[in-house]
Design a protein around this motif. Structure first.
Motif, PDB file in Angstrom:
ATOM      1  N   ASP A 383      26.872  23.379  46.790  1.00  0.00           N
ATOM      2  CA  ASP A 383      25.634  23.094  45.801  1.00  0.00           C
ATOM      3  C   ASP A 383      24.935  24.568  45.302  1.00  0.00           C
ATOM      4  O   ASP A 383      23.808  24.378  45.078  1.00  0.00           O
ATOM      5  N   ALA A 384      25.668  25.696  45.629  1.00  0.00           N
ATOM      6  CA  ALA A 384      25.240  26.934  45.056  1.00  0.00           C
ATOM      7  C   ALA A 384      25.137  27.100  43.631  1.00  0.00           C
ATOM      8  O   ALA A 384      25.970  26.399  42.929  1.00  0.00           O
ATOM      9  N   ASP A 385      24.523  27.830  43.165  1.00  0.00           N
ATOM     10  CA  ASP A 385      24.233  28.200  41.794  1.00  0.00           C
ATOM     11  C   ASP A 385      25.551  28.894  41.352  1.00  0.00           C
ATOM     12  O   ASP A 385      26.569  29.344  42.165  1.00  0.00           O
ATOM     13  N   ALA A 386      25.997  28.495  40.030  1.00  0.00           N
ATOM     14  CA  ALA A 386      27.360  28.862  39.504  1.00  0.00           C
ATOM     15  C   ALA A 386      27.277  30.407  39.265  1.00  0.00           C
ATOM     16  O   ALA A 386      26.308  30.956  38.887  1.00  0.00           O
ATOM     17  N   ALA A 387      28.103  31.265  39.686  1.00  0.00           N
ATOM     18  CA  ALA A 387      28.150  32.732  39.277  1.00  0.00           C
ATOM     19  C   ALA A 387      29.866  33.002  38.519  1.00  0.00           C
ATOM     20  O   ALA A 387      30.552  32.468  38.921  1.00  0.00           O
ATOM     21  N   LEU A 388      29.447  33.908  37.645  1.00  0.00           N
ATOM     22  CA  LEU A 388      30.793  34.585  36.980  1.00  0.00           C
ATOM     23  C   LEU A 388      31.537  35.084  38.025  1.00  0.00           C
ATOM     24  O   LEU A 388      31.189  36.140  38.774  1.00  0.00           O
ATOM     25  N   VAL A 389      32.952  34.850  38.030  1.00  0.00           N
ATOM     26  CA  VAL A 389      33.898  35.393  38.890  1.00  0.00           C
ATOM     27  C   VAL A 389      35.123  36.116  37.920  1.00  0.00           C
ATOM     28  O   VAL A 389      35.373  35.330  36.822  1.00  0.00           O
ATOM     29  N   ARG A 390      35.744  37.039  38.328  1.00  0.00           N
ATOM     30  CA  ARG A 390      37.096  37.222  37.976  1.00  0.00           C
ATOM     31  C   ARG A 390      37.880  37.180  38.958  1.00  0.00           C
ATOM     32  O   ARG A 390      37.925  37.814  40.310  1.00  0.00           O
ATOM     33  N   ILE A 391      39.157  36.342  38.904  1.00  0.00           N
ATOM     34  CA  ILE A 391      39.848  36.280  40.098  1.00  0.00           C
ATOM     35  C   ILE A 391      41.133  37.356  40.108  1.00  0.00           C
ATOM     36  O   ILE A 391      41.919  37.333  38.902  1.00  0.00           O
ATOM     37  N   ALA A 392      41.080  38.158  41.227  1.00  0.00           N
ATOM     38  CA  ALA A 392      42.426  39.300  40.866  1.00  0.00           C
ATOM     39  C   ALA A 392      43.330  39.239  42.227  1.00  0.00           C
ATOM     40  O   ALA A 392      42.950  38.545  43.131  1.00  0.00           O
ATOM     41  N   GLY A 393      44.493  39.753  41.594  1.00  0.00           N
ATOM     42  CA  GLY A 393      45.597  39.669  42.564  1.00  0.00           C
ATOM     43  C   GLY A 393      45.434  40.711  43.519  1.00  0.00           C
ATOM     44  O   GLY A 393      44.724  41.470  43.687  1.00  0.00           O
TER      45      GLY A 393
END
Length: 477
Positions: A383-393
């Motif tokens: 239920d945490a706020d949404a945060a922009l992420v970049r998924i890196a390898g």
């Protein structure tokens, strides 16, 4: 959740009301969260799959794939029957091919399109009727051609002048008459990434349309060849029917002239139907595509006053792409301050890099094409706020990105299980051993059961091919 949009987010990406939501646009039809928030696919929990097979892990929803195959065949069959002819559908194996997948699509009534000796070997090992296999490729070796002819492959697509002789000679040596199609470039470019476009005049595939009639005369002069018709592929990840409309019009004009000198029973319009990788994508429903293309073919044939041909198609991504999900485990997380575009050096925003245990070795498409994907936490809800992420390898490349931009709950943490949907096509097929990482296993899920389709590679597998290692083993010569 009371999340705020990040200034680093692309314009097409909206802040989700719920960062746990699984949009049916991009997830397999069976995907849902159980009462504890854990992702389930095909009735199997993602946490159980990761526990048994490890991560990264390709997961294929068998029923989703089968239903897409059924729906595609039904759509094209019914629409072309409506106008007075019939359709053939081949599954494009280059998207993803294993013996199980070849059996599934064959069970559902599709043929199989292959483009190398390896793909042919898999289709034959799966028990696919060779007469329902089509063989592509711009540089088929003499050995591959001989094997295809000897196996009784239904059609071979001629891609160059030299292949006319190679296929004819192989068929003559084996005492066969081999059915062939001629690949041509219609000059129509589907609106996709340049690297995906395969109908430009300046490219490696096929004949310019202006040279098609001369090539067909050469084919017809060889008694060991039987000419079926023209073949064209206008690109990949195509939304809408406009490109197919223009390509069909150009092909049928040549098809009409070819009829003056002999039979032309088929027309192959290729594949390339797009799927949704993100919620911003809006692929054309397959039934709508089939109806539109059938209407186009009927109108063109009526205008040219020629019989309707059998029309063939070769979808791959649209059948298998949405059936696939890749599971990863989170390793490290870091926030990086990024200068905002068009702002002063003092105006920054944080980009959260979430690194996983896979990357460009199991999904090369973001690095190759700038392809966008979606991502969700698979092992729990939050239920945490949404945060922009970049998924890196994990690879030693700055371009090793799995998902350029999506929103996850801000409490995403090391050890979390992530899932990236729409990875059924061109992920395992393009996988590599870059940085000496083993290619992940592939698991099918259906009715609450998981079945291993392709074993994952281990370090032992990688070392077994290294002759320097093998030569040090006891008893090695």
């Amino acid at each position: 959740m009371t999340s705020v949009a990040s200034p680093l987010a692309p314009d097409w990406l909206s802040v989700p009301v719920d960062a746990n939501e699984l949009s049916p646009v991009v997830w397999p039809s069976s995907a849902h969260r159980d009462k504890h928030g854990v992702l389930s696919i095909g009735g199997v929990l993602a946490t159980d799959l990761a526990g048994q097979y490890g991560t990264p892990l390709y997961v294929v929803d068998e029923e989703h794939l089968r239903s897409r195959a059924r729906d595609t065949l039904a759509a094209f069959s019914s629409e072309f029957e409506r106008i007075g002819t019939r359709a053939k559908v081949y599954y494009a194996g280059k998207a993803f091919l294993s013996t199980a997948v070849a059996r599934w699509v064959s069970d559902e009534g599709l043929g199989v399109d292959v483009c190398t000796g390896g793909e042919l070997a898999v289709a034959l090992a799966a028990g696919v009727d060779a007469s329902r296999i089509g063989m592509h490729g711009n540089n088929k070796s003499i050995a591959e051609i001989e094997r295809a002819v000897a196996a009784g492959v239904g059609t071979i697509v001629i891609d160059s002048e030299i292949e006319i002789d190679r296929v004819a000679d192989a068929a003559a040596r084996l005492g066969r008459v081999q059915s062939v199609r001629l690949r041509v470039n219609s000059g129509v470019h589907a609106h996709t990434h340049d690297f995906l476009a395969t109908a430009h005049e300046d490219q490696k595939f096929g004949f310019p349309l202006a040279r098609a009639e001369a090539a067909v005369r050469t084919i017809r002069a060889r008694p060991s060849l039987a000419f079926l018709g023209l073949h064209c592929h206008i690109g990949s990840q195509i939304f809408g029917a406009d490109g197919f409309a223009e390509s069909a019009s150009r092909l049928l004009a040549v098809h009409s002239r070819l009829l003056e000198a002999g039979p032309v029973s088929e027309l192959n319009l290729g594949g390339g139907f797009g799927i949704a990788y993100t919620t911003a994508d809006d692929p054309t429903p397959i039934a709508e595509l089939a109806a539109r293309i059938a209407d186009i073919v009927e109108a063109e044939c009526r205008a040219l006053d020629i019989p309707l041909p059998v029309v063939a198609f070769e979808p791959g991504r649209s059948i298998v792409g949405g059936a696939g999900v890749t599971l990863y485990s989170v390793g490290t997380i870091k926030d990086v301050d990024v200068t905002l575009p068009g702002e002063t050096s003092d105006a920054t925003a944080a980009r959260r890099y979430v690194s996983v245990d896979g990357g460009m070795s199991d999904n090369a498409r973001p690095a190759l094409y700038g392809a966008d994907y979606s991502v969700r936490i698979a092992g729990r809800a939050s239920d945490a706020d949404a945060a922009l992420v970049r998924i890196a390898g994990k690879h030693c490349e700055s371009g090793d990105i799995v998902v350029y931009a999506d929103y996850l709950p801000a409490d995403v943490a090391p050890g979390d299980l992530l899932a990236v949907p729409a990875t059924g096509a061109y992920c395992w097929a393009l996988a590599s051993n870059y940085n000496l990482v083993g290619r992940p296993p592939v698991v099918a899920v259906a009715d609450g059961e998981a079945t291993l389709l392709i074993r994952g590679e281990t370090e032992h597998d990688l070392l077994a091919r290294d002759t320097g290692v093998a030569s040090t083993e006891p008893g090695a010569s």
